[in-house]
Motif scaffolding. Structure first.
Motif, mmCIF file in Angstrom:
data_model
loop_
_atom_site.group_PDB
_atom_site.id
_atom_site.type_symbol
_atom_site.label_atom_id
_atom_site.label_comp_id
_atom_site.label_asym_id
_atom_site.label_seq_id
_atom_site.Cartn_x
_atom_site.Cartn_y
_atom_site.Cartn_z
ATOM 1 N N TYR A 1 0.860 -1.186 0.000
ATOM 2 C CA TYR A 1 0.000 0.000 0.000
ATOM 3 C C TYR A 1 0.895 1.234 0.000
ATOM 4 N N LEU B 1 -3.490 -0.717 -13.119
ATOM 5 C CA LEU B 1 -2.749 -1.504 -12.136
ATOM 6 C C LEU B 1 -2.812 -2.985 -12.507
ATOM 7 N N SER C 1 -8.210 1.979 -5.079
ATOM 8 C CA SER C 1 -7.629 3.297 -5.313
ATOM 9 C C SER C 1 -8.735 4.338 -5.188
ATOM 10 N N PHE D 1 -2.742 3.783 -3.791
ATOM 11 C CA PHE D 1 -3.368 2.539 -4.218
ATOM 12 C C PHE D 1 -2.927 1.411 -3.299
#
Length: 247
Positions: A140, A168, A178, A209
């Motif tokens: 994270y 992603l 996100s 994200f």
């Protein structure tokens, strides 16, 4: 004496050329740089993509398609980038690789490549791990207060807000989160590519994200990821967290 005179004669002509390679910036974001960029830069859109491998020892490859409106193109464009490695970067503008210097935690794009109005740059890079909080099964980003530049090239100052569009790619078993909700997810082998639509305007340190192996709790549009396995703690915590998040 003759050699000295030649040097003095040629100095004015050197000053007339693009001096971007001589443009010096100090590490970090100085007040002078922050003020200059606020005057130089209008709207900004970061279109970011990250490729997260299964093995945390492997690098995370990234790409930034930057759309930036310039109000002034008399000076170089300075982006902040300070990853914890020395991997090369590749910068293209209109399908042409450009010569941009990387110096003192910054990418300096020479003024000769820049136009008044809209400019589009593409930067291929290796993301830094310093603000990724990366483990074998999850990661994270946490870039408060000024560590966005450790992850990706950006204008790392709060008063240059931008919208973010994120792509992603992560292992298939991983969940992702996100600022927006993915509009599409495409499976390719053991990986899934998630496409997040463009976000509202935000400062760089707000963009984040999450990706990894998590349990999830969804209520009223809230999505809570967690890795706790103690059912008593989960039952006691989730209602409080959902209520706090809603408030």
């Amino acid at each position: 004496m003759y050699r000295l005179l030649l040097i003095l004669v040629f100095l004015p002509f050197i000053g007339c050329n693009d001096r971007s390679n001589d443009f010096l910036v100090e590490s970090g974001v100085s007040e002078t740089l922050a003020q200059q960029r606020k005057i130089q830069i209008g709207s900004v859109v970061y279109r970011l993509s990250f490729n997260i491998p299964e093995n945390k020892e492997m690098p995370i490859r990234g790409r930034l398609n930057l759309e930036v409106e310039l109000l002034d193109n008399s000076a170089p464009l300075v982006l902040d980038f300070s990853p914890d490695h020395q991997a090369p970067i590749n910068i293209t503008l209109a399908n042409e690789t450009i010569n941009a210097a990387l110096q003192n935690e910054h990418i300096v794009v020479p003024a000769r490549y820049l136009n008044i109005g809209n400019n589009s740059l593409s930067i291929e890079f290796q993301a830094g791990d310093g603000s990724m909080n990366r483990n074998q099964e999850y990661l994270y980003t946490l870039t408060v207060p000024d560590r966005s530049r450790e992850v990706y090239p950006c204008f790392d100052q709060p008063n240059i807000k931008a919208s973010y569009e994120l792509t992603l790619t992560s292992p298939k078993e991983w969940s992702v989160l996100s600022a927006t909700t993915p509009v599409e997810s495409v499976i390719e082998g053991n990986f899934v590519t998630h496409y997040f639509p463009e976000s509202d305007l935000m400062s760089p340190y707000v963009f984040s994200f999450v990706a990894g192996v998590f349990s999830e709790s969804s209520r009223g549009g809230n999505r809570i990821f967690f890795r706790e396995t103690d059912s008593a703690k989960i039952n006691a915590s989730l209602p409080v967290i959902h209520k706090a998040h809603t408030q």
